[in-house]
Design a protein around this motif. Sequence first.
Motif, PDB file in Angstrom:
ATOM      1  N   ASN A  81       0.793  -1.620   0.042  1.00 55.37           N
ATOM      2  CA  ASN A  81      -0.081   0.099   0.064  1.00 55.37           C
ATOM      3  C   ASN A  81       0.458   1.156   0.242  1.00 55.37           C
ATOM      4  N   ILE A  82      -0.155   2.057  -0.668  1.00 62.19           N
ATOM      5  CA  ILE A  82       0.616   3.830   0.014  1.00 62.19           C
ATOM      6  C   ILE A  82      -0.211   4.496   0.442  1.00 62.19           C
ATOM      7  N   ILE A  83       0.515   5.397   1.152  1.00 64.47           N
ATOM      8  CA  ILE A  83      -0.665   5.963   2.168  1.00 64.47           C
ATOM      9  C   ILE A  83      -1.012   7.484   2.424  1.00 64.47           C
ATOM     10  N   THR A  84      -1.654   8.299   2.483  1.00 64.76           N
ATOM     11  CA  THR A  84      -1.298   9.866   2.899  1.00 64.76           C
ATOM     12  C   THR A  84      -2.159  10.351   3.733  1.00 64.76           C
ATOM     13  N   VAL A  85      -1.728  10.237   4.742  1.00 63.97           N
ATOM     14  CA  VAL A  85      -2.583  11.360   5.956  1.00 63.97           C
ATOM     15  C   VAL A  85      -2.802  12.565   5.894  1.00 63.97           C
ATOM     16  N   VAL A  86      -3.921  12.770   6.205  1.00 61.51           N
ATOM     17  CA  VAL A  86      -4.349  14.566   5.805  1.00 61.51           C
ATOM     18  C   VAL A  86      -4.381  14.687   7.828  1.00 61.51           C
ATOM     19  N   PRO A  87      -3.825  15.108   8.793  1.00 62.12           N
ATOM     20  CA  PRO A  87      -3.982  14.880   9.521  1.00 62.12           C
ATOM     21  C   PRO A  87      -5.603  16.026  10.167  1.00 62.12           C
ATOM     22  N   GLY A  88      -5.795  17.242  10.310  1.00 67.94           N
ATOM     23  CA  GLY A  88      -6.912  17.903  10.687  1.00 67.94           C
ATOM     24  C   GLY A  88      -7.188  17.709  12.107  1.00 67.94           C
ATOM     25  N   ALA A  89      -8.642  17.459  12.753  1.00 63.26           N
ATOM     26  CA  ALA A  89      -8.423  17.391  13.969  1.00 63.26           C
ATOM     27  C   ALA A  89      -7.142  16.774  14.993  1.00 63.26           C
ATOM     28  N   ASN A  90      -6.496  15.872  14.311  1.00 59.88           N
ATOM     29  CA  ASN A  90      -5.434  15.097  15.179  1.00 59.88           C
ATOM     30  C   ASN A  90      -3.946  16.014  15.569  1.00 59.88           C
ATOM     31  N   ALA A  91      -3.923  17.081  14.551  1.00 56.70           N
ATOM     32  CA  ALA A  91      -3.366  17.930  15.154  1.00 56.70           C
ATOM     33  C   ALA A  91      -3.577  18.661  16.380  1.00 56.70           C
ATOM     34  N   THR A  92      -4.871  18.806  16.445  1.00 58.98           N
ATOM     35  CA  THR A  92      -4.913  19.344  18.103  1.00 58.98           C
ATOM     36  C   THR A  92      -5.342  19.446  19.419  1.00 58.98           C
ATOM     37  N   VAL A  93      -4.767  17.566  19.321  1.00 57.63           N
ATOM     38  CA  VAL A  93      -4.586  16.936  20.378  1.00 57.63           C
ATOM     39  C   VAL A  93      -3.078  17.479  20.939  1.00 57.63           C
ATOM     40  N   VAL A  94      -2.799  18.815  22.372  1.00 54.95           N
ATOM     41  CA  VAL A  94      -2.126  18.976  22.492  1.00 54.95           C
ATOM     42  C   VAL A  94      -2.073  18.878  24.607  1.00 54.95           C
ATOM     43  N   PRO A  95      -0.325  18.960  24.729  1.00 54.03           N
ATOM     44  CA  PRO A  95      -0.024  18.169  25.856  1.00 54.03           C
ATOM     45  C   PRO A  95      -1.514  18.526  26.931  1.00 54.03           C
ATOM     46  N   ASP A  96      -2.256  20.127  26.811  1.00 50.89           N
ATOM     47  CA  ASP A  96      -3.055  20.308  28.375  1.00 50.89           C
ATOM     48  C   ASP A  96      -4.431  19.269  27.845  1.00 50.89           C
ATOM     49  N   ALA A  97      -4.323  18.829  27.373  1.00 51.45           N
ATOM     50  CA  ALA A  97      -5.362  17.615  26.649  1.00 51.45           C
ATOM     51  C   ALA A  97      -5.245  16.138  27.558  1.00 51.45           C
ATOM     52  N   LEU A  98      -4.298  15.936  28.174  1.00 51.35           N
ATOM     53  CA  LEU A  98      -3.974  14.704  28.725  1.00 51.35           C
ATOM     54  C   LEU A  98      -4.251  14.998  28.967  1.00 51.35           C
ATOM     55  N   PRO A  99      -4.859  13.367  29.795  1.00 53.50           N
ATOM     56  CA  PRO A  99      -5.575  13.440  31.038  1.00 53.50           C
ATOM     57  C   PRO A  99      -4.989  12.698  32.358  1.00 53.50           C
ATOM     58  N   ASP A 100      -4.999  12.711  33.682  1.00 56.13           N
ATOM     59  CA  ASP A 100      -4.444  11.854  34.672  1.00 56.13           C
ATOM     60  C   ASP A 100      -4.148  10.761  35.151  1.00 56.13           C
ATOM     61  N   LEU A 101      -2.372  10.350  34.601  1.00 54.71           N
ATOM     62  CA  LEU A 101      -1.915   8.818  34.815  1.00 54.71           C
ATOM     63  C   LEU A 101      -2.103   8.245  36.092  1.00 54.71           C
ATOM     64  N   ARG A 102      -2.999   6.972  35.952  1.00 57.72           N
ATOM     65  CA  ARG A 102      -2.227   6.433  36.939  1.00 57.72           C
ATOM     66  C   ARG A 102      -1.247   4.838  37.421  1.00 57.72           C
ATOM     67  N   GLN A 103      -0.542   5.367  38.569  1.00 55.82           N
ATOM     68  CA  GLN A 103       0.274   3.688  38.201  1.00 55.82           C
ATOM     69  C   GLN A 103      -0.360   2.937  38.065  1.00 55.82           C
ATOM     70  N   GLY A 104       0.225   1.390  37.308  1.00 52.33           N
ATOM     71  CA  GLY A 104       0.299   0.496  36.419  1.00 52.33           C
ATOM     72  C   GLY A 104      -0.748   0.610  35.241  1.00 52.33           C
ATOM     73  N   GLU A 105      -0.878   1.650  34.956  1.00 58.45           N
ATOM     74  CA  GLU A 105      -1.810   1.419  33.518  1.00 58.45           C
ATOM     75  C   GLU A 105      -0.559   1.548  32.422  1.00 58.45           C
ATOM     76  N   LEU A 106      -1.093   1.305  31.628  1.00 61.61           N
ATOM     77  CA  LEU A 106       0.102   1.677  30.542  1.00 61.61           C
ATOM     78  C   LEU A 106      -0.702   2.746  29.148  1.00 61.61           C
ATOM     79  N   VAL A 107      -0.003   3.057  28.846  1.00 59.35           N
ATOM     80  CA  VAL A 107      -0.122   4.290  28.090  1.00 59.35           C
ATOM     81  C   VAL A 107       0.698   3.430  26.575  1.00 59.35           C
ATOM     82  N   LEU A 108      -0.881   3.786  25.226  1.00 58.23           N
ATOM     83  CA  LEU A 108      -0.072   3.475  24.151  1.00 58.23           C
ATOM     84  C   LEU A 108      -0.148   5.017  23.002  1.00 58.23           C
ATOM     85  N   LEU A 109       1.077   5.113  22.411  1.00 55.08           N
ATOM     86  CA  LEU A 109       1.749   6.778  21.736  1.00 55.08           C
ATOM     87  C   LEU A 109       2.041   6.103  20.632  1.00 55.08           C
TER      88      LEU A 109
END
Length: 300
Positions: free
Chosen positions: A102-130
């Motif tokens: 395959n070949i893919i072109t991605v247009v970010p749109g709203a994804n570009a607005t996921v900024v650090p102040d949108a981050l949730p509170d994380l808890r010990q033992g949770e697994l964070v996938l990025l």
Amino acid sequence: MIVVIGSINLDLVASVESLPCPGETVPGSAFVTAGGGKGANQALAAARAGAQVRMIGAVGNDSFASDAMRLLKEAEIDLSGVRKSTEPTGTALILVDPRGENIITVVPGANATVVPDALPDLRQGELVLLQHEIPLSTVKASLKAARQAKAISILNTAPFRAEAANFLTEADYVVANETEFDHYSGVLQLSGGDRASRMTDYVRKYQSTIIVTLGGEGALCATPETFFECPALKIEPIDTVGAGDTFCGYLAHSLSLGASLETAVQRANVAAALACLSRGAQPSIPYAKDVAGVSLANGR
């Protein structure tokens, strides 16, 4: 709980007889739309693997948004952390040939607005996938927040972005495909003539785990204590879109249950292979019961 912080897209997928060269027009034989985005794909894969999942991201206030999140809702993923943006929902334009390439072109749109102040509170033992389809400043802040909360972090380095090298080493687990790792090897000045040697140099320097996926050849894994190879399930792929995301989602679920890295990678390899047997990123993600019925040893 697995917390996925990443992109949400609507995939626009066309089947073609051959992938076009620059300036070339090729005929298509089919067209479908499906939910996509590396973050959403990985969230759905983790949910289908059996995990409780919380998704952090953004979509537009448009008609694409509901289609992009339909399967996430059906999987009962917690979407309370998905914001509505004034930007359009992210899209991916995908061409797939008969061999599944395959070949893919991605247009970010709203994804570009996921900024650090949108981050949730994380808890010990949770697994964070990025992943790398949201602003890298958010990825970096998420890794820092995960470490402070004593949560476990997995960073999938797709798509390759050279500037991510300055925080790549903050992740507990890094998942890169062979091309991405080879690029980062140069940026990080890893020593060694072959890939295994460079992986060993990486874990020696940074004391974290790295997994390099090799498509149909399986995966290589290096930790500060060991190095091993894990074979792939032998298949004839129909569509490889989403296979890497399926791998990451299943890997995250297995690790969250306390499975050994080798067991987690073996299960992830099977899931990724099964995802190549039908078209579309999210529709092709297998369920846990399907993965459980397949063994790498017997290939079926």
